[in-house]
Design a protein around this motif. Structure first.
Motif, PDB file in Angstrom:
ATOM      1  N   THR A 154     -19.190   5.723 -82.169  1.00 24.36           N
ATOM      2  CA  THR A 154     -19.262   4.278 -82.360  1.00 24.36           C
ATOM      3  C   THR A 154     -18.635   3.526 -81.191  1.00 24.36           C
ATOM      4  OG1 THR A 154     -17.120   4.199 -83.489  1.00 24.36           O
ATOM      5  CG2 THR A 154     -19.075   4.509 -84.875  1.00 24.36           C
ATOM      6  N   GLY A 155     -17.722   4.183 -80.491  1.00 24.38           N
ATOM      7  CA  GLY A 155     -16.917   3.502 -79.493  1.00 24.38           C
ATOM      8  C   GLY A 155     -15.637   2.930 -80.087  1.00 24.38           C
ATOM      9  N   PHE A 156     -15.481   3.083 -81.410  1.00 24.34           N
ATOM     10  CA  PHE A 156     -14.300   2.574 -82.102  1.00 24.34           C
ATOM     11  C   PHE A 156     -13.402   3.698 -82.615  1.00 24.34           C
ATOM     12  CE2 PHE A 156     -17.029  -1.012 -81.911  1.00 24.34           C
ATOM     13  CZ  PHE A 156     -16.243  -2.145 -82.027  1.00 24.34           C
ATOM     14  N   GLY A 157     -13.763   4.949 -82.339  1.00 23.31           N
ATOM     15  CA  GLY A 157     -12.966   6.087 -82.762  1.00 23.31           C
ATOM     16  C   GLY A 157     -11.863   6.392 -81.769  1.00 23.31           C
ATOM     17  N   SER A 158     -11.260   7.565 -81.902  1.00 24.00           N
ATOM     18  CA  SER A 158     -10.138   7.944 -81.041  1.00 24.00           C
ATOM     19  C   SER A 158     -10.576   8.308 -79.628  1.00 24.00           C
ATOM     20  CB  SER A 158      -9.371   9.109 -81.666  1.00 24.00           C
ATOM     21  OG  SER A 158     -10.228  10.212 -81.898  1.00 24.00           O
ATOM     22  N   ARG A 159     -11.849   8.580 -79.443  1.00 28.91           N
ATOM     23  CA  ARG A 159     -12.422   8.784 -78.108  1.00 28.91           C
ATOM     24  C   ARG A 159     -13.935   8.599 -78.205  1.00 28.91           C
ATOM     25  NH1 ARG A 159     -15.406  13.317 -77.821  1.00 28.91           N
ATOM     26  NH2 ARG A 159     -14.901  15.097 -79.174  1.00 28.91           N
ATOM     27  N   GLY A 160     -14.567   8.518 -77.041  1.00 30.07           N
ATOM     28  CA  GLY A 160     -16.018   8.401 -77.003  1.00 30.07           C
ATOM     29  C   GLY A 160     -16.686   9.752 -76.816  1.00 30.07           C
ATOM     30  N   ALA A 161     -17.804   9.728 -76.121  1.00 36.35           N
ATOM     31  CA  ALA A 161     -18.578  10.944 -75.899  1.00 36.35           C
ATOM     32  C   ALA A 161     -17.867  11.881 -74.927  1.00 36.35           C
ATOM     33  CB  ALA A 161     -19.951  10.586 -75.341  1.00 36.35           C
ATOM     34  N   SER A 162     -18.245  13.161 -74.994  1.00 35.08           N
ATOM     35  CA  SER A 162     -17.795  14.140 -74.001  1.00 35.08           C
ATOM     36  C   SER A 162     -18.969  15.048 -73.660  1.00 35.08           C
ATOM     37  CB  SER A 162     -16.630  14.978 -74.538  1.00 35.08           C
ATOM     38  OG  SER A 162     -17.080  15.935 -75.485  1.00 35.08           O
ATOM     39  N   THR A 163     -18.890  15.688 -72.511  1.00 33.89           N
ATOM     40  CA  THR A 163     -19.964  16.605 -72.125  1.00 33.89           C
ATOM     41  C   THR A 163     -20.036  17.789 -73.076  1.00 33.89           C
ATOM     42  OG1 THR A 163     -18.449  17.650 -70.546  1.00 33.89           O
ATOM     43  CG2 THR A 163     -19.928  15.952 -69.691  1.00 33.89           C
ATOM     44  N   GLU A 164     -18.903  18.196 -73.618  1.00 40.02           N
ATOM     45  CA  GLU A 164     -18.903  19.302 -74.578  1.00 40.02           C
ATOM     46  C   GLU A 164     -19.636  18.901 -75.857  1.00 40.02           C
ATOM     47  OE1 GLU A 164     -18.091  23.143 -76.167  1.00 40.02           O
ATOM     48  OE2 GLU A 164     -18.276  22.302 -74.156  1.00 40.02           O
ATOM     49  N   ASP A 165     -19.441  17.660 -76.314  1.00 41.06           N
ATOM     50  CA  ASP A 165     -20.187  17.160 -77.466  1.00 41.06           C
ATOM     51  C   ASP A 165     -21.684  17.307 -77.233  1.00 41.06           C
ATOM     52  OD1 ASP A 165     -17.820  16.266 -78.666  1.00 41.06           O
ATOM     53  OD2 ASP A 165     -18.072  14.201 -77.959  1.00 41.06           O
ATOM     54  N   ILE A 166     -22.125  16.859 -76.069  1.00 47.39           N
ATOM     55  CA  ILE A 166     -23.559  16.871 -75.762  1.00 47.39           C
ATOM     56  C   ILE A 166     -24.086  18.303 -75.702  1.00 47.39           C
ATOM     57  CG2 ILE A 166     -25.332  16.197 -74.099  1.00 47.39           C
ATOM     58  CD1 ILE A 166     -23.936  13.873 -75.632  1.00 47.39           C
ATOM     59  N   ARG A 167     -23.309  19.195 -75.125  1.00 50.76           N
ATOM     60  CA  ARG A 167     -23.734  20.593 -75.052  1.00 50.76           C
ATOM     61  C   ARG A 167     -23.959  21.160 -76.453  1.00 50.76           C
ATOM     62  NH1 ARG A 167     -21.879  25.381 -75.920  1.00 50.76           N
ATOM     63  NH2 ARG A 167     -19.772  24.679 -76.463  1.00 50.76           N
ATOM     64  N   ILE A 168     -23.018  20.904 -77.344  1.00 44.54           N
ATOM     65  CA  ILE A 168     -23.134  21.405 -78.724  1.00 44.54           C
ATOM     66  C   ILE A 168     -24.338  20.780 -79.423  1.00 44.54           C
ATOM     67  CG2 ILE A 168     -22.011  21.474 -80.985  1.00 44.54           C
ATOM     68  CD1 ILE A 168     -19.298  21.300 -79.415  1.00 44.54           C
ATOM     69  N   MET A 169     -24.470  19.469 -79.296  1.00 41.00           N
ATOM     70  CA  MET A 169     -25.569  18.762 -79.960  1.00 41.00           C
ATOM     71  C   MET A 169     -26.925  19.245 -79.462  1.00 41.00           C
ATOM     72  SD  MET A 169     -23.666  15.060 -79.795  1.00 41.00           S
ATOM     73  CE  MET A 169     -24.889  13.991 -80.534  1.00 41.00           C
ATOM     74  N   LYS A 170     -27.027  19.443 -78.156  1.00 39.27           N
ATOM     75  CA  LYS A 170     -28.292  19.887 -77.565  1.00 39.27           C
ATOM     76  C   LYS A 170     -28.651  21.288 -78.036  1.00 39.27           C
ATOM     77  CE  LYS A 170     -31.770  19.016 -74.806  1.00 39.27           C
ATOM     78  NZ  LYS A 170     -32.739  17.947 -75.136  1.00 39.27           N
ATOM     79  N   GLU A 171     -27.654  22.141 -78.183  1.00 40.40           N
ATOM     80  CA  GLU A 171     -27.913  23.490 -78.681  1.00 40.40           C
ATOM     81  C   GLU A 171     -28.538  23.460 -80.075  1.00 40.40           C
ATOM     82  OE1 GLU A 171     -24.374  25.806 -78.617  1.00 40.40           O
ATOM     83  OE2 GLU A 171     -24.306  25.990 -76.431  1.00 40.40           O
ATOM     84  N   VAL A 172     -28.110  22.503 -80.891  1.00 43.70           N
ATOM     85  CA  VAL A 172     -28.616  22.413 -82.266  1.00 43.70           C
ATOM     86  C   VAL A 172     -29.987  21.753 -82.318  1.00 43.70           C
ATOM     87  CG1 VAL A 172     -28.202  21.458 -84.564  1.00 43.70           C
ATOM     88  CG2 VAL A 172     -26.285  22.334 -83.219  1.00 43.70           C
ATOM     89  N   VAL A 173     -30.142  20.617 -81.668  1.00 40.87           N
ATOM     90  CA  VAL A 173     -31.376  19.831 -81.855  1.00 40.87           C
ATOM     91  C   VAL A 173     -32.469  20.191 -80.862  1.00 40.87           C
ATOM     92  CG1 VAL A 173     -30.003  17.950 -82.805  1.00 40.87           C
ATOM     93  CG2 VAL A 173     -30.705  17.842 -80.411  1.00 40.87           C
ATOM     94  N   GLY A 174     -32.104  20.772 -79.721  1.00 35.35           N
ATOM     95  CA  GLY A 174     -33.114  21.143 -78.736  1.00 35.35           C
ATOM     96  C   GLY A 174     -33.989  19.967 -78.373  1.00 35.35           C
ATOM     97  N   ASP A 175     -35.309  20.162 -78.495  1.00 38.43           N
ATOM     98  CA  ASP A 175     -36.259  19.085 -78.238  1.00 38.43           C
ATOM     99  C   ASP A 175     -36.783  18.468 -79.531  1.00 38.43           C
ATOM    100  OD1 ASP A 175     -36.080  19.435 -75.468  1.00 38.43           O
ATOM    101  OD2 ASP A 175     -37.552  21.070 -75.523  1.00 38.43           O
ATOM    102  N   LYS A 176     -36.168  18.820 -80.660  1.00 37.05           N
ATOM    103  CA  LYS A 176     -36.632  18.316 -81.958  1.00 37.05           C
ATOM    104  C   LYS A 176     -36.119  16.919 -82.270  1.00 37.05           C
ATOM    105  CE  LYS A 176     -36.747  23.031 -83.772  1.00 37.05           C
ATOM    106  NZ  LYS A 176     -36.100  23.980 -84.722  1.00 37.05           N
ATOM    107  N   MET A 177     -35.004  16.548 -81.646  1.00 36.04           N
ATOM    108  CA  MET A 177     -34.438  15.216 -81.783  1.00 36.04           C
ATOM    109  C   MET A 177     -33.949  14.756 -80.417  1.00 36.04           C
ATOM    110  SD  MET A 177     -31.929  15.355 -85.121  1.00 36.04           S
ATOM    111  CE  MET A 177     -31.626  13.591 -85.172  1.00 36.04           C
ATOM    112  N   LYS A 178     -33.796  13.455 -80.282  1.00 37.32           N
ATOM    113  CA  LYS A 178     -33.215  12.915 -79.066  1.00 37.32           C
ATOM    114  C   LYS A 178     -31.718  12.688 -79.273  1.00 37.32           C
ATOM    115  CE  LYS A 178     -37.482  10.892 -77.365  1.00 37.32           C
ATOM    116  NZ  LYS A 178     -38.163   9.663 -76.875  1.00 37.32           N
TER     117      LYS A 178
END
Length: 215
Positions: A154-178
């Motif tokens: 949200t931008g209102f939590g304790s931190r924003g995005a991280s590259t590790e977050d994106i790596r994990i998310m991409k592993e799960v959703v692949g090309d099935k979601m953006k």
């Protein structure tokens, strides 16, 4: 790279005025950003300012905590669409996810997607509060529920995005979601790093600086 087309130009502060929304929309039009992102109370006025432009209107649902009732989120979604929203950025019930109430989280996303109809639904999972396994679970639930995007923060939590977050998310959703990365993205170098990792949209209040700095 043309960063303009990745940016959701964002203004979600509690003290946002109608004048602020007008300025946000004018900036988005002038810089050819993909969308603006506003709180749902500002949907109608933002739509008015974006009239006759190609800039999309993204509207938050259950923002920023995600802790309102399912019924409230559904009604907020319906009203946002009536007021002109093109996309919805909803916050999941983070407490439910951490309580392992996976069926409830999935059902809420699915019902909001149903209310959204053909409009894009982005699911904010607020990665700063989640373990790696919980990030994976949240992405799987959003995918099963039929959402279009999974979004970091949200931008209102304790931190924003991280590259590790994106790596994990991409592993799960692949090309099935953006994937939408948001929170703490303030320069072109960081934005490009996320895009290289497979991000399709950048949520930021620093869009002008990002496109101005981009070589």
């Amino acid at each position: 790279m043309d960063l303009n087309s990745f940016i959701d130009h964002t203004l979600l502060k509690a003290n946002t005025t109608s004048g602020d929304i007008k300025k946000l929309c004018e900036e988005a039009i002038n810089h050819d950003f993909y969308a603006v992102c506003v709180n749902s109370c500002n949907t109608a006025i933002a739509k008015q300012y974006l009239k006759d432009s190609s800039v999309k209107l993204a509207v938050t649902i259950g923002f920023p905590l995600g802790a309102v009732s399912k019924t409230s989120k559904i009604e907020e979604t319906r009203q946002a669409i009536l007021d002109g929203a093109d996309e919805l950025d909803m916050v999941i019930n983070i407490g439910f996810l951490k309580d392992a109430k996976q069926a409830e989280v999935e059902e809420e996303i699915a019902l909001i997607k149903k209310a959204a109809g053909s409009k894009l639904l982005k699911v904010i999972i607020e990665t700063c509060y989640l373990s790696e396994e919980e990030i994976r679970i949240a992405c799987k639930l959003a995918l099963k529920a039929g959402a279009d995007f999974v979004k970091t923060s949200t931008g209102f939590g304790s931190r924003g995005a991280s590259t590790e977050d994106i790596r994990i998310m991409k592993e799960v959703v692949g090309d099935k979601m953006k994937i939408k990365a948001s929170g703490g993205i303030r320069d072109a170098k960081t934005a490009l790093e996320y895009i290289d990792l497979g991000v399709d949209r950048i949520g930021t209040s620093s869009g002008i600086k990002i496109v101005t700095d981009n070589p």
